[in-house]
Design a protein around this motif. Structure first.
Motif, mmCIF file in Angstrom:
data_model
loop_
_atom_site.group_PDB
_atom_site.id
_atom_site.type_symbol
_atom_site.label_atom_id
_atom_site.label_comp_id
_atom_site.label_asym_id
_atom_site.label_seq_id
_atom_site.Cartn_x
_atom_site.Cartn_y
_atom_site.Cartn_z
ATOM 1 N N ALA A 94 52.272 42.011 14.209
ATOM 2 C CA ALA A 94 52.086 42.614 12.730
ATOM 3 C C ALA A 94 52.184 44.258 13.654
ATOM 4 N N GLU A 95 52.234 44.431 14.826
ATOM 5 C CA GLU A 95 52.447 45.407 15.923
ATOM 6 C C GLU A 95 53.655 45.626 15.764
ATOM 7 N N ALA A 96 54.737 44.604 16.500
ATOM 8 C CA ALA A 96 55.652 45.215 15.787
ATOM 9 C C ALA A 96 56.305 45.593 14.841
ATOM 10 N N ALA A 97 56.079 45.682 14.230
ATOM 11 C CA ALA A 97 56.259 46.210 12.668
ATOM 12 C C ALA A 97 56.196 47.523 12.793
ATOM 13 N N TYR A 98 55.399 48.011 14.001
ATOM 14 C CA TYR A 98 55.306 50.038 14.105
ATOM 15 C C TYR A 98 56.251 50.234 14.726
ATOM 16 N N GLY A 99 57.166 49.520 15.912
ATOM 17 C CA GLY A 99 58.161 49.723 16.628
ATOM 18 C C GLY A 99 58.234 49.013 18.151
ATOM 19 N N ARG A 100 59.063 49.225 19.351
ATOM 20 C CA ARG A 100 59.187 48.107 20.056
ATOM 21 C C ARG A 100 58.080 47.795 20.337
#
Length: 226
Positions: A98-104
């Protein structure tokens, strides 16, 4: 997260022994809502605690609910349905996706005494950045292990200076409260400079000797600092 951390302290000292105490902050909830198409934050919730009791003596759930309510819990859901429980556990398992959708993602891994967990949560919220980033906080609250993860822009090829500075501030804070800079993920390049201050020169020397004995030709993880 600070209030949640205080609730974890109360649970830890209550005589109840949850097999799981997983914590997620507001940005983590936002990310999971986007990924799973759910509404964890619909009541204005700023943190989520996922707990599991393998053994629940008579009155245990009522006692736990009371502790959580006194700590400011907005909503408490309890189930013994294994299918529903699996869905709840999957929420935690999808945390990084889920967090990786916001960037690296720059993933960190520290732990502090439970008495300092609220202070750690509050400290992470004070961090400021000039780079457009998203900061997440979650982890295994039951043993004081939090993961401050930072999503940096996907087109950035190296860790921005302000992000690296923030990570070092987190390490410094953890050590200042008798915590550790690495709870379970091991040591990466960012943490390398902190190994000797944390472990001491003698321990580092022993570790290098062990590495040399098992890897005399330098073929294990070549090109990395030791």
């Amino acid at each position: 997260m600070a209030a949640l951390s205080k609730a974890v302290q109360k649970i830890s000292g209550s005589g109840l022994y949850p097999a799981m105490l997983e914590a997620l902050n507001d940005t983590s909830i936002e990310a999971l809502d986007q990924l799973e198409h759910i509404e964890l934050a619909k009541d204005g919730a700023k943190a989520l605690l996922i707990f599991q009791l393998d053994v629940a003596p008579v009155g245990a759930l009522d006692a736990l609910k009371q502790l959580l309510t006194e700590s400011g819990a907005r909503q408490i859901n309890v189930t013994d349905d294994p299918v529903y429980a699996t869905k709840i556990i999957k929420i935690r398992q999808d945390y990084y996706q889920a967090e990786a959708a916001y960037g690296r993602l720059v993933v960190e891994d520290i732990a502090v005494p439970l008495s300092k967990l609220p202070d750690l949560a509050a400290f992470v919220e004070t961090l400021q950045f000039t780079t457009p980033v998203k900061v997440f906080l979650g982890g295994h609250a039951g043993d004081g292990n939090f993961h401050p993860n930072i999503a940096i822009p996907k087109d950035v090829t190296s860790i921005p200076e302000d992000v690296e500075a923030a990570i070092h501030k987190i390490f410094d804070f953890a050590l200042s409260v008798d915590g550790t800079i690495s709870a379970e993920h091991g040591i990466g390049e960012i943490k390398h400079a902190w190994i000797t201050p944390k472990l001491g020169a003698d321990v580092v020397a022993i570790q290098k000797k062990i590495k040399a004995d098992f890897d005399p030709n330098g073929i294990l993880n070549p090109g990395r600092k030791i």
